[in-house]
Design a protein around this motif. Structure first.
Motif, short mmCIF file in Angstrom:
data_model
loop_
_atom_site.label_atom_id
_atom_site.label_comp_id
_atom_site.label_asym_id
_atom_site.label_seq_id
_atom_site.Cartn_x
_atom_site.Cartn_y
_atom_site.Cartn_z
N MET A 5 0.81 -1.22 0.00
CA MET A 5 0.00 0.00 0.00
C MET A 5 0.84 1.27 0.00
O MET A 5 0.43 2.29 -0.58
CB MET A 5 -0.95 0.00 1.21
N HIS A 6 2.00 1.25 0.61
CA HIS A 6 2.82 2.47 0.67
C HIS A 6 3.25 2.92 -0.73
O HIS A 6 3.06 4.10 -1.08
CB HIS A 6 4.03 2.26 1.59
N PRO A 7 3.82 2.04 -1.55
CA PRO A 7 4.18 2.49 -2.91
C PRO A 7 2.97 2.87 -3.76
O PRO A 7 3.06 3.77 -4.60
CB PRO A 7 4.95 1.32 -3.50
N ILE A 8 1.84 2.19 -3.55
CA ILE A 8 0.62 2.57 -4.27
C ILE A 8 0.25 4.01 -3.95
O ILE A 8 -0.08 4.81 -4.84
CB ILE A 8 -0.54 1.60 -3.91
N ARG A 9 0.34 4.37 -2.67
CA ARG A 9 0.04 5.75 -2.27
C ARG A 9 1.06 6.72 -2.85
O ARG A 9 0.71 7.79 -3.36
CB ARG A 9 0.01 5.86 -0.75
N GLU A 10 2.37 6.37 -2.75
CA GLU A 10 3.41 7.27 -3.20
C GLU A 10 3.37 7.49 -4.71
O GLU A 10 3.82 8.53 -5.20
CB GLU A 10 4.78 6.73 -2.77
N LEU A 11 2.83 6.55 -5.45
CA LEU A 11 2.69 6.71 -6.90
C LEU A 11 1.51 7.60 -7.28
O LEU A 11 1.29 7.90 -8.45
CB LEU A 11 2.54 5.34 -7.57
N GLY A 12 0.73 8.03 -6.28
CA GLY A 12 -0.37 8.94 -6.54
C GLY A 12 -1.69 8.26 -6.83
O GLY A 12 -2.68 8.92 -7.17
N LEU A 13 -1.76 6.93 -6.67
CA LEU A 13 -2.98 6.21 -7.04
C LEU A 13 -4.11 6.36 -6.03
O LEU A 13 -5.24 5.95 -6.31
CB LEU A 13 -2.65 4.71 -7.22
N LEU A 14 -3.82 6.96 -4.87
CA LEU A 14 -4.87 7.19 -3.88
C LEU A 14 -5.25 8.67 -3.78
O LEU A 14 -6.01 9.06 -2.91
CB LEU A 14 -4.42 6.68 -2.50
N GLY A 15 -4.74 9.49 -4.69
CA GLY A 15 -5.03 10.91 -4.67
C GLY A 15 -6.44 11.23 -5.10
O GLY A 15 -7.07 10.48 -5.85
#
Length: 305
Positions: free
Chosen positions: A178-188
């Motif tokens: 989940m951390h890299p998913i967030r850092e890639l902007g996919l949870l923005g």
């Protein structure tokens, strides 16, 4: 009793006060709770009780933590761990939707308020990973910061408790995905253009993963631990492992959030909660009566050594 998404809570609170009705909600957004707190005088004038954040976390954990602080007297640290999990985890996330996925992603992206050195501070969600061990068959879980779990307690206990923090529990390996998913902007939430169409990355993510994380026949569990240590070394702790109820079809997450809200509303109605104004559960809900009501519904909070 309000179980709407948290962004409805403030206007519904105002409507309840205007109508002279006691009010409780599932909460989950600390900034909105602070807005509700500003309605304290208005609620007192109408002689109504308003209690936001009455679910599991925030809610149940706040009531337990406040009792721990009372018992040790001069508290030094409060550590709270809660997770809603599948009984049979499936990769890659080892997770299933047990409540609003939009709400869960809010917690993964919103900084968490904690107490450090007796002062409220913000830390990054998904940070400061640690292991927490529960009895078999649950075993070792990973814990990490998420927002909203302890409501306004960091401000209420500022200058009184050195350390207070809330962490979410998941099966090991969850944060590593989940951390890299967030850092890639996919949870923005800020819309981006995709082939000429504006799309919210989070909406797209939810639409893509929800079918895979929705398990109609999945059975869930809720794991909880609250530990309070005093400056003199005294320790008190409570633990809960609750499971999907096959007899009723009520999930563990429903039991621990819905029963908590319902019990609070019943106590407001029958006078066991008598103070008027706006209070969080740790300020207003009587611990033993609350625990007894949960036990009557099969939810067992156990004191542990």
């Amino acid at each position: 009793m309000n179980a709407l998404p948290y962004y409805f809570n403030y206007p519904v609170t105002k409507a309840a006060i205007a109508s002279g009705l006691h009010y409780a909600d599932l909460g989950g957004n600390t900034a909105i709770v602070q807005q509700q707190k500003a309605l304290h005088t208005a609620a007192q004038k109408k002689q109504v009780s308003v209690i936001p954040d009455c679910g599991l976390a925030p809610g149940m954990v706040n009531i337990i933590a406040a009792e721990g602080i009372r018992r040790v007297g001069d508290a030094d640290s409060v550590k709270i761990f809660v997770g809603g999990l599948p009984q049979k985890p499936e990769p890659p996330l080892n997770y299933q939707i047990v409540y609003s996925l939009e709400g869960a992603l809010d917690y993964y992206t919103t900084p968490s308020w904690i107490l450090r050195a007796s002062r409220p501070q913000r830390v990054d969600a998904l940070s400061e990973l640690e292991d927490v061990v529960f009895p078999s068959p649950v075993g070792t879980l990973e814990a990490f910061h998420t927002g909203g779990g302890i409501s306004t307690m960091p401000w209420a206990y500022s200058g009184k408790v050195q350390t207070m923090e809330y962490k979410t529990l998941r099966y090991p390996g969850h944060v590593a995905i989940m951390h890299p998913i967030r850092e890639l902007g996919l949870l923005g939430n800020r819309p981006i253009k995709v082939k000429g169409v504006e799309v919210s990355p989070r909406d797209a993510f939810i639409a893509a993963v929800s079918p895979q994380l929705t398990k109609p026949d999945g059975r869930d569990l809720v794991a909880l631990r609250v530990e309070v240590r005093g400056k003199d070394g005294r320790r008190v702790a409570w633990q809960l492992l609750d499971y999907f109820d096959d007899a009723t079809g009520i999930s563990a997450m429903m039991r621990t959030t819905g029963y908590s809200l319902a019990i609070t509303g019943l106590m407001q109605g029958d006078g066991r909660i008598s103070a008027t104004g706006v209070y969080t559960p740790d300020e207003a809900v009587p611990f033993q009566a609350y625990v007894d009501e949960l036990r009557r519904r099969g939810v067992e909070i156990q004191e542990v050594r």
